[in-house]
Enzyme design. Sequence first.
Site, PDB file in Angstrom:
ATOM      1  N   HIS A 116      34.880  35.198  31.512  1.00  0.00           N
ATOM      2  CA  HIS A 116      35.484  36.520  31.397  1.00  0.00           C
ATOM      3  C   HIS A 116      36.698  36.402  30.475  1.00  0.00           C
ATOM      4  O   HIS A 116      37.833  36.282  30.933  1.00  0.00           O
ATOM      5  CB  HIS A 116      35.895  37.038  32.779  1.00  0.00           C
ATOM      6  CG  HIS A 116      36.328  38.466  32.795  1.00  0.00           C
ATOM      7  ND1 HIS A 116      36.093  39.307  33.850  1.00  0.00           N
ATOM      8  CD2 HIS A 116      36.987  39.212  31.870  1.00  0.00           C
ATOM      9  CE1 HIS A 116      36.584  40.498  33.584  1.00  0.00           C
ATOM     10  NE2 HIS A 116      37.142  40.463  32.389  1.00  0.00           N
ATOM     11  N   GLU A 146      31.565  38.445  30.724  1.00  0.00           N
ATOM     12  CA  GLU A 146      32.131  39.646  31.328  1.00  0.00           C
ATOM     13  C   GLU A 146      33.337  40.114  30.530  1.00  0.00           C
ATOM     14  O   GLU A 146      34.052  39.300  29.941  1.00  0.00           O
ATOM     15  CB  GLU A 146      32.610  39.361  32.758  1.00  0.00           C
ATOM     16  CG  GLU A 146      31.539  38.890  33.711  1.00  0.00           C
ATOM     17  CD  GLU A 146      32.101  38.617  35.098  1.00  0.00           C
ATOM     18  OE1 GLU A 146      31.298  38.510  36.040  1.00  0.00           O
ATOM     19  OE2 GLU A 146      33.340  38.510  35.239  1.00  0.00           O
ATOM     20  N   HIS A 150      33.092  38.842  43.271  1.00  0.00           N
ATOM     21  CA  HIS A 150      34.527  38.998  43.507  1.00  0.00           C
ATOM     22  C   HIS A 150      34.843  38.659  44.961  1.00  0.00           C
ATOM     23  O   HIS A 150      34.480  39.371  45.885  1.00  0.00           O
ATOM     24  CB  HIS A 150      35.052  40.396  43.187  1.00  0.00           C
ATOM     25  CG  HIS A 150      36.549  40.380  42.923  1.00  0.00           C
ATOM     26  ND1 HIS A 150      37.071  40.225  41.653  1.00  0.00           N
ATOM     27  CD2 HIS A 150      37.596  40.456  43.756  1.00  0.00           C
ATOM     28  CE1 HIS A 150      38.387  40.225  41.708  1.00  0.00           C
ATOM     29  NE2 HIS A 150      38.739  40.355  42.980  1.00  0.00           N
TER      30      HIS A 150
END
Length: 237
Positions: free
Chosen positions: A43, A70, A190
């Site tokens: 990410h 991401e 998450h």
Amino acid sequence: MTKLSVNVNKIATLRNSRGGNVPNLCKVATDIESFGAEGITIHPRPDERHIRYQDARDLKKIVTTEFNIEGNPIKKFVDLVLETQPTQVTLVPDAVDAITSNAGWDTIKHKDFLKDVIATFKAHNIRTSIFVNADLKMVEGAAETGTDRIELYTESYADAYAEGNKNGVQPFTDAAILAHKLNLGINAGHDLSLDNIAFFKEKVPHLLEVSIGHALISESLYLGLENVVNMYLNKLK
């Protein structure tokens, strides 16, 4: 079996704290794959405070499993994804100064924007996923964007589970059932951890992939990286 994609942002954070190339991000990614993980996730953020854009280019050359990038689809990010051609791009609406992702997309408000970005990636044969809360309206909105998959934002589940409230998984069960009916693939991520992943997997149907980074790397400090990867794989069976 739900696939495990390991987010290696924390490895980059450790490397960047001292400069140089220790730990070697590409070596760690290769090792994680050899331990059995089915994907590598990164990410990158605009300030490159952990994953650098060059890391995406370097990892593309060596990742042999699924490669997932991401990020918030600003122009710099879109250009990077089109250049590196990962297996999957996951769109996340994080602010520039966000410490970590903290919300899913409002897929109704941002539908036109998401449709355009997703169409660009799909025209290059890149599978798309968008980060959403476990909200049925947001899932319905996601289906209208043309995305291939959604990634359920699981912080609320993890918080509820830690407090002993197993009913916190119900919105995710409902969201997954609806997404499947709408022909959307289902990912999740998450704050998933060794403590809560098995129950989530049991209760959330049609789960194709989980992306786990912070917890997995933290647990590995005590238990060892190879051991932890295999512990996750066993819990996802």
